[in-house]
Scaffold this active site. Structure first.
Site: not given
Lengths: 266, 266, 266, 266
Positions: B103, B164, B191
């Protein structure tokens, strides 16, 4: 697994427990066969029916379909424009369905299909006095919802958006205000277009969701019924789990921590 | 029953099939025990980990936890501000986790935690050339997503809102545009605050959802994990079922039909 | 220049023309001096006053202030919870202000400050029968607005959001539906927090805007009054000019035209 | 009166003061005559023009029209897909218009008309190095806006929504974040459909608004130009005046005060 149907968290209306928080309507279904498959997939235990359909009973009828699946019928007063009409229709429904539960609809006109607030309160009072368990379809006005609860209704069922629009919940603050103020269960009724709408209703604190065409007119009603079942469960769990607060600023890691906590950025 | 986990509808990334469309992060979890219960309840098969945590391996580590639950680890490059940093971190992650999946995060600063679009594309190109399977965390710009896919990334992972914040999907049209344009899977990343956000992402056509703090920092992480699992399933089913169109006008019954169809008003 | 006050486009209520579409309230003003400056800057020709304030007449009073600036006083029934109370207060206001115009408020409680729909209709009917020119403050329910117009009210004044919240227009579709259905002027009343809210009300087709605390409690009330005056004018002009349609797709130039039309991309 | 054009509050870009915060485009205008009337009504002092149109100079041209009205021309690089193209076009525009100001557009494709973030930054750097005063059209990514400012651009011009859509400001938080972070003026560019959109941009803290088709394609372009002029002024005043806070609860009067303050309910 993954979905908790409400066995351990029933929806209680007028002292009776329902194992599903999804109430279905039957309008818009192109065939009884398709309707039956969708109702079964939805897990619903309570389904609204219009009087005319109930009266057309017998084998192959909606009535028989509901009996076969042990789904409770909730007669409605669809198509009534005055308190007097609605009261009469409710009484016929009580006869036909052998239940004193009624979904009370008193609409102002057949274009907007919006409830008439004055006639609605009047009809609710009459029906409560006559021993009905009244579940009124109302607009999203918190004061009207309060009046209906004060009148003795067993639940209040505010719209998220006008019937059949699929626009979701146009004024979430009103639904939240109704929930905060409520002394009886709140069922979101009308406006649901897709699964996230149903989840949102539950997250706002609704006790259940009532929908029809979002399933019956979907491309694949059975799959959409499954979606709605999961969505109601998801929204209920999310409400009870307690969501994280909305924050205007990103939740950054503490610089002092080096990268140790940075993975909260996923 | 109720929820179809994706056994018959896997999420395929770089030719590999995942049985869940919910990818989890580990940040924000107060304890490994709680994290394990939440991950199990979520049904996830792929979970991001920051390099530092992976390196702190051994018994009782996140690494061991994931192994035990047969959840694939997806190392991330959290905390990297430049392409060079991210490339180096990705290589360390490949060593530590014995996987070429990464990632990719290249953030512009540690307050906004927003991706740096220029450094991100640069890092993606380098890592793809080096044989990595790159899943980049990106903003919701459709052009940037296209560039990342064109660069050979195995998926694109746009944010719904800053990390967050729990604000959901601030610009649904951008997510829909990314989906419409996409040649690789689209995973909503960042989100998500509650279940309906995850359902909405899937309804917009995302192939999966990645979230962490919405679960790990919820009041009851295990229950919220269950909610997210159901929500992703609900949203996926709703997308595939084909929702009813949004209508500006109520869907009124035809007056000529008497009340026969009025029950579509529920 | 730049703002057309409504000299050539008056707001006509009950046959009387007002040269401004901005109706002001007086609540929340810290001083009469500041209030006067703000009212003058706003260009308003009609301003609501609570009975108690009107009764405290004499030099230095709100009453005298309005007289001096040739602003018409619109007595309200603020603080009334029943139709009977509101009718009595309206009659006292008629005496005190020598006008049969009344802003009718019947609120359900002093926390939500929301209108009581049943009491409101009842009071409106009584006052219309008694010769008043009734301007009722109502929720945003299109059916209730219709009932009030049918009862003979001279205008309907739906809320955008609860009083004092500054949340703007929570359900624009309801305001648009009220406008589409209206046989009398529609004045947005309550909810305006800033200039764009007032412009939006006018763009939705409202005939005017009523606001108080958005100006009186702003950091600089005089400057905000000027902002509101321009915003109402802007929204009115935009409504009458006919806005471009909303499009889901960018309006691209035709490739065949070379770059000739590309400057529509500005 | 009513509208303060920015005589006392100019928009300063690269050290030069403009008396209006509304920058106009010329695309979409059906005729030069109509365009001229709209531009005059708008009060603009700066208007973008595509190179091709500028080159077609002479009497009856846009160029001559702007000269006549003492409106400064801002050549753009519309239709450019690469940094190299944009740089070349900017240089031709500098020759043709005898100005080193340029509205820099580098779009990714002619369907989405969205900016290409990587090519945009590259072109901006080159043009700044070559002495241009660069006003780049960008997406609403705060990080990209920062990069452009850091590269020496004289302003940043984020989109509210894709060109020509009239959808307003799809992600107000991004615009606010760009404003909060900005070291140069922020001009909202693209997406404005009606007056309230322009007012909202200014309330979010933008220093100006750039629009074209919202005026040129409106039913009555001159009236819409007037609306936009007032809306920009209203939004600017509202921002500077300091709006009331948004409140979740109604602002009720204190019961102890009797009805004295109830008129804050208007």
């Amino acid at each position: 697994m993954g979905v908790t149907d409400s066995a351990d968290d029933p929806l209680v209306i007028a002292g009776e427990a329902l194992g599903s928080r999804l109430i279905m309507g039957t309008g818009g279904a192109p065939s009884l066969t398709g309707l039956e498959a969708a109702l079964r997939e939805s897990g619903t235990e309570l389904t609204t029916v219009a009087l005319r359909r109930v009266q057309a009973g017998g084998e192959g009828s909606i009535w028989e379909l509901l009996q076969r699946n042990r789904i409770r019928a909730l007669p409605n007063t669809a198509g009534c424009f005055t308190a007097a009409d609605a009261v009469l229709t409710a009484k016929l429904g009580r006869e036909a369905c052998a239940t004193d539960w009624v979904k009370l609809e008193v609409i102002a006109d057949d274009v907007s299909l919006l409830p008439d607030p004055v006639e609605l309160v009047s009809a609710a009072r009459t029906l409560v006095d006559d021993g009905f368990t009244v579940l009124p379809y109302t607009n999203d006005d918190p004061i009207l919802a309060r009046k209906l609860a004060d009148a003795g209704c067993a639940a209040v069922m505010p719209l998220g958006a006008p019937i059949g629009t699929g626009l979701g919940i146009l004024n979430p603050r009103n639904i939240a205000a109704i929930v905060d103020d409520a002394t009886v269960p709140v069922i979101l009724d009308a406006g649901v277009g897709t699964a996230s709408d149903a989840a949102t209703a539950m997250e706002l604190g609704c006790d259940g969701v009532l929908l029809a065409t979002a399933v019956t007119r979907a491309g694949d009603p059975v799959r959409m019924a499954r979606a709605m079942r999961a969505a109601v469960s998801a929204g209920r769990d999310a409400r009870l789990a307690g969501r994280i607060p909305r924050r205007e600023e990103a939740l950054a890691s503490s610089p002092a921590d080096g990268r140790v906590n940075l993975d909260l950025a996923l």
